[in-house]
Write a protein that holds these residues in place. Sequence first.
Motif, PDB file in Angstrom:
ATOM      1  N   GLN A 268       2.722 -17.971  41.143  1.00  0.00           N
ATOM      2  CA  GLN A 268       2.035 -18.396  42.358  1.00  0.00           C
ATOM      3  C   GLN A 268       1.815 -19.904  42.419  1.00  0.00           C
ATOM      4  OE1 GLN A 268      -1.489 -16.067  43.383  1.00  0.00           O
ATOM      5  NE2 GLN A 268      -0.723 -14.353  42.165  1.00  0.00           N
ATOM      6  N   GLY A 269       2.188 -20.623  41.367  1.00  0.00           N
ATOM      7  CA  GLY A 269       1.999 -22.066  41.346  1.00  0.00           C
ATOM      8  C   GLY A 269       0.577 -22.494  41.044  1.00  0.00           C
ATOM      9  N   LEU A 270      -0.221 -21.576  40.488  1.00  0.00           N
ATOM     10  CA  LEU A 270      -1.610 -21.899  40.191  1.00  0.00           C
ATOM     11  C   LEU A 270      -1.771 -22.608  38.852  1.00  0.00           C
ATOM     12  CD1 LEU A 270      -3.273 -18.551  41.361  1.00  0.00           C
ATOM     13  CD2 LEU A 270      -3.038 -20.689  42.638  1.00  0.00           C
ATOM     14  N   ARG A 271      -0.752 -22.533  37.991  1.00  0.00           N
ATOM     15  CA  ARG A 271      -0.779 -23.226  36.706  1.00  0.00           C
ATOM     16  C   ARG A 271       0.651 -23.417  36.216  1.00  0.00           C
ATOM     17  NH1 ARG A 271      -3.329 -18.990  32.435  1.00  0.00           N
ATOM     18  NH2 ARG A 271      -5.092 -19.267  33.858  1.00  0.00           N
ATOM     19  N   PRO A 272       0.891 -24.414  35.387  1.00  0.00           N
ATOM     20  CA  PRO A 272       2.241 -24.626  34.856  1.00  0.00           C
ATOM     21  C   PRO A 272       2.519 -23.664  33.702  1.00  0.00           C
ATOM     22  CG  PRO A 272       0.760 -26.289  33.998  1.00  0.00           C
ATOM     23  CD  PRO A 272      -0.039 -25.490  34.986  1.00  0.00           C
ATOM     24  N   PRO A 273       3.800 -23.422  33.388  1.00  0.00           N
ATOM     25  CA  PRO A 273       4.129 -22.565  32.238  1.00  0.00           C
ATOM     26  C   PRO A 273       3.618 -23.192  30.947  1.00  0.00           C
ATOM     27  CG  PRO A 273       6.056 -22.915  33.632  1.00  0.00           C
ATOM     28  CD  PRO A 273       5.012 -23.865  34.104  1.00  0.00           C
ATOM     29  N   CYS A 274       3.210 -22.349  30.015  1.00  0.00           N
ATOM     30  CA  CYS A 274       2.724 -22.828  28.719  1.00  0.00           C
ATOM     31  C   CYS A 274       3.919 -23.022  27.789  1.00  0.00           C
ATOM     32  CB  CYS A 274       1.727 -21.837  28.117  1.00  0.00           C
ATOM     33  SG  CYS A 274       1.107 -22.328  26.499  1.00  0.00           S
ATOM     34  N   LYS A 275       4.155 -24.266  27.395  1.00  0.00           N
ATOM     35  CA  LYS A 275       5.282 -24.579  26.517  1.00  0.00           C
ATOM     36  C   LYS A 275       4.850 -24.805  25.071  1.00  0.00           C
ATOM     37  CE  LYS A 275       8.281 -24.572  29.889  1.00  0.00           C
ATOM     38  NZ  LYS A 275       9.323 -23.515  29.974  1.00  0.00           N
ATOM     39  N   GLU A 276       3.608 -25.197  24.874  1.00  0.00           N
ATOM     40  CA  GLU A 276       3.100 -25.456  23.530  1.00  0.00           C
ATOM     41  C   GLU A 276       1.726 -24.815  23.378  1.00  0.00           C
ATOM     42  OE1 GLU A 276       3.026 -29.612  22.802  1.00  0.00           O
ATOM     43  OE2 GLU A 276       5.212 -29.875  22.958  1.00  0.00           O
ATOM     44  N   GLU A 277       1.461 -24.319  22.182  1.00  0.00           N
ATOM     45  CA  GLU A 277       0.134 -23.754  21.938  1.00  0.00           C
ATOM     46  C   GLU A 277      -0.823 -24.882  21.558  1.00  0.00           C
ATOM     47  OE1 GLU A 277      -1.181 -23.583  18.636  1.00  0.00           O
ATOM     48  OE2 GLU A 277       0.570 -24.504  17.718  1.00  0.00           O
ATOM     49  N   PRO A 278      -2.134 -24.721  21.855  1.00  0.00           N
ATOM     50  CA  PRO A 278      -2.768 -23.505  22.393  1.00  0.00           C
ATOM     51  C   PRO A 278      -2.607 -23.392  23.908  1.00  0.00           C
ATOM     52  CG  PRO A 278      -4.430 -25.173  22.005  1.00  0.00           C
ATOM     53  CD  PRO A 278      -3.135 -25.765  21.520  1.00  0.00           C
ATOM     54  N   CYS A 279      -2.379 -22.166  24.373  1.00  0.00           N
ATOM     55  CA  CYS A 279      -2.256 -21.899  25.796  1.00  0.00           C
ATOM     56  C   CYS A 279      -3.630 -21.602  26.393  1.00  0.00           C
ATOM     57  CB  CYS A 279      -1.316 -20.723  26.028  1.00  0.00           C
ATOM     58  SG  CYS A 279       0.374 -21.005  25.419  1.00  0.00           S
ATOM     59  N   ASN A 280      -3.699 -21.693  27.702  1.00  0.00           N
ATOM     60  CA  ASN A 280      -4.957 -21.459  28.415  1.00  0.00           C
ATOM     61  C   ASN A 280      -5.414 -20.007  28.225  1.00  0.00           C
ATOM     62  OD1 ASN A 280      -7.048 -21.143  30.245  1.00  0.00           O
ATOM     63  ND2 ASN A 280      -6.094 -22.421  31.810  1.00  0.00           N
ATOM     64  N   PRO A 281      -6.589 -19.789  27.596  1.00  0.00           N
ATOM     65  CA  PRO A 281      -7.034 -18.421  27.328  1.00  0.00           C
ATOM     66  C   PRO A 281      -7.912 -17.820  28.429  1.00  0.00           C
ATOM     67  CG  PRO A 281      -8.484 -19.952  26.210  1.00  0.00           C
ATOM     68  CD  PRO A 281      -7.480 -20.788  26.983  1.00  0.00           C
ATOM     69  N   LEU A 282      -7.961 -18.466  29.601  1.00  0.00           N
ATOM     70  CA  LEU A 282      -8.892 -18.030  30.649  1.00  0.00           C
ATOM     71  C   LEU A 282      -8.663 -16.574  31.050  1.00  0.00           C
ATOM     72  CD1 LEU A 282     -11.146 -18.727  32.646  1.00  0.00           C
ATOM     73  CD2 LEU A 282      -9.373 -19.507  34.253  1.00  0.00           C
ATOM     74  N   ASP A 283      -7.407 -16.170  31.190  1.00  0.00           N
ATOM     75  CA  ASP A 283      -7.123 -14.783  31.597  1.00  0.00           C
ATOM     76  C   ASP A 283      -7.615 -13.779  30.557  1.00  0.00           C
ATOM     77  OD1 ASP A 283      -5.622 -15.221  34.116  1.00  0.00           O
ATOM     78  OD2 ASP A 283      -4.256 -16.297  32.785  1.00  0.00           O
ATOM     79  N   SER A 284      -7.523 -14.163  29.293  1.00  0.00           N
ATOM     80  CA  SER A 284      -8.031 -13.275  28.237  1.00  0.00           C
ATOM     81  C   SER A 284      -9.533 -13.110  28.347  1.00  0.00           C
ATOM     82  CB  SER A 284      -7.665 -13.844  26.861  1.00  0.00           C
ATOM     83  OG  SER A 284      -6.273 -13.902  26.692  1.00  0.00           O
ATOM     84  N   TYR A 285     -10.230 -14.204  28.636  1.00  0.00           N
ATOM     85  CA  TYR A 285     -11.690 -14.143  28.771  1.00  0.00           C
ATOM     86  C   TYR A 285     -12.101 -13.284  29.958  1.00  0.00           C
ATOM     87  CZ  TYR A 285     -11.752 -18.068  25.476  1.00  0.00           C
ATOM     88  OH  TYR A 285     -11.577 -18.871  24.367  1.00  0.00           O
ATOM     89  N   ILE A 286     -11.426 -13.503  31.097  1.00  0.00           N
ATOM     90  CA  ILE A 286     -11.775 -12.742  32.304  1.00  0.00           C
ATOM     91  C   ILE A 286     -11.471 -11.260  32.108  1.00  0.00           C
ATOM     92  CG2 ILE A 286     -11.268 -12.405  34.753  1.00  0.00           C
ATOM     93  CD1 ILE A 286     -10.661 -15.390  34.940  1.00  0.00           C
ATOM     94  N   PHE A 287     -10.276 -10.978  31.598  1.00  0.00           N
ATOM     95  CA  PHE A 287      -9.911  -9.577  31.365  1.00  0.00           C
ATOM     96  C   PHE A 287     -10.847  -8.933  30.347  1.00  0.00           C
ATOM     97  CE2 PHE A 287      -7.325  -6.439  28.959  1.00  0.00           C
ATOM     98  CZ  PHE A 287      -7.151  -5.513  29.975  1.00  0.00           C
ATOM     99  N   GLY A 288     -11.204  -9.684  29.314  1.00  0.00           N
ATOM    100  CA  GLY A 288     -12.135  -9.163  28.319  1.00  0.00           C
ATOM    101  C   GLY A 288     -13.492  -8.850  28.907  1.00  0.00           C
TER     102      GLY A 288
END
Length: 468
Positions: A268-288
Amino acid sequence: MTSNQPRPRTRLSLRSNSVHYDSLSTEQPDSDTPFMRTNPISQKRSYIAVAVLCYINLLNYMDRYTIAGVLLSIQNYFGIPDSTSGLLQTVFICSFMFLAPIFGYLGDRYNRKIIMIAGMIVWIITTLGSSFVKKSDFWVLVLTRALVGTGEASYSTIAPTIIGDLFTGTKRTLMISFFYIFIPVGSPALGGLGLLLLVFLIPDPPRGASENKGGATMERTTYIEDVKYLLKNRSFVWSSLGVTAMAFVTGALAFWTPTFLSRAQVTQGLRPPCKEEPCNPLDSYIFGAITVVTGIVGVFLGTYISKQLRDRLPNADPLICAVGMLSSSPCFFIAIILAATSIPATYTFIAIGETLLSLNWAILADILLYVVVPTRRATAEALQIMVCHLLGDAGSPYLIGAISDALLKYDQESPHWDFRRLEYSILLCPIIGILGGVFFFMTSLYIKEDRKAAELLNSGNNVLLDIF
């Protein structure tokens, strides 16, 4: 036969629902055997025991899904594809699955507290060790994840049976609901505290003490006899198949949803692809957070509905499970489809679906406890765990990843296709959910008879027949 001749005695052989119960003894065990002890566990200590068991269950399930929360970072760090990522969960579940029958056998025969303590020690050591794996030693991470399953196999198999021996009736259902609420809610630093609490605060009550004062008095049986008994118990078989479908869905969704939603936002163009770690963990927090809230609501809602309907409808419990599975599947389907266009709508339907799915957790454990006799409950827990993981979440994370990797050949460069191929893979989950609902409906056809059979055997285990 004359009146002054002694009457021969024989065992009482009960046949109910095609199950031949031939393990009844006409001899009274010695007073020092564990089955003849009067229950020494006070109500206060029983509540403390449940609190400790809930705490450790929280740690177990936090550890089980730790990998899912940082999966994108792990993929980048080790340079692994989707199928290999799913393998991390598969090896953990496989070790858990294959060790469960061993602990089930031990749990029906030996001190359950000591068995859980040993399992937790292994769990703490291996979990801590997995934190120090180097980038070049991915196989070490796989090995430690496999060994972590030892702790959960020893604990998850035995803990519910202890609760079953401390409480009965609606109070048991409530205590079981508290215990299983930590599946959706559920760190080695806290594991040490859990181990100490387990050592000093958990009793090992006589098996069957809550239903039959002094505990069950049935003879020791072989493992083969226990398995044959369980395979003839239709409620146990069908509910185990239902749990298997549920494990497939929950295992796959818990492992892949954060990564799936992250890829959806890239599309959707809301964030760029993660090429290097650490990646954005926001989705994990919300889903959790959604999983925690919906898990709590779902478990207590399922327990409340069961309590209201159980007296009027003997097969209410499996019907609730069937409705929960069948109604959650369309919600998950809609959530998966909407991910390409609306993340908030996706989260909304995920929340509804997880609430409906969580109706089942406490009810399922209660079903097993009241359709299986006390001296075979740990074996039943173990077999159910083995089957549900073997055909459920042991393979579902890897299978989803493998399907996703197989679709990669159609476009190896596009971030949009990275999302689509995972989307098409996860659509398998709602289909399996519908199948699980059918299995629980089949359980409802037999549960009344099987519950009566278990109660009859437990209450009549000292009955003698006098035969002329």
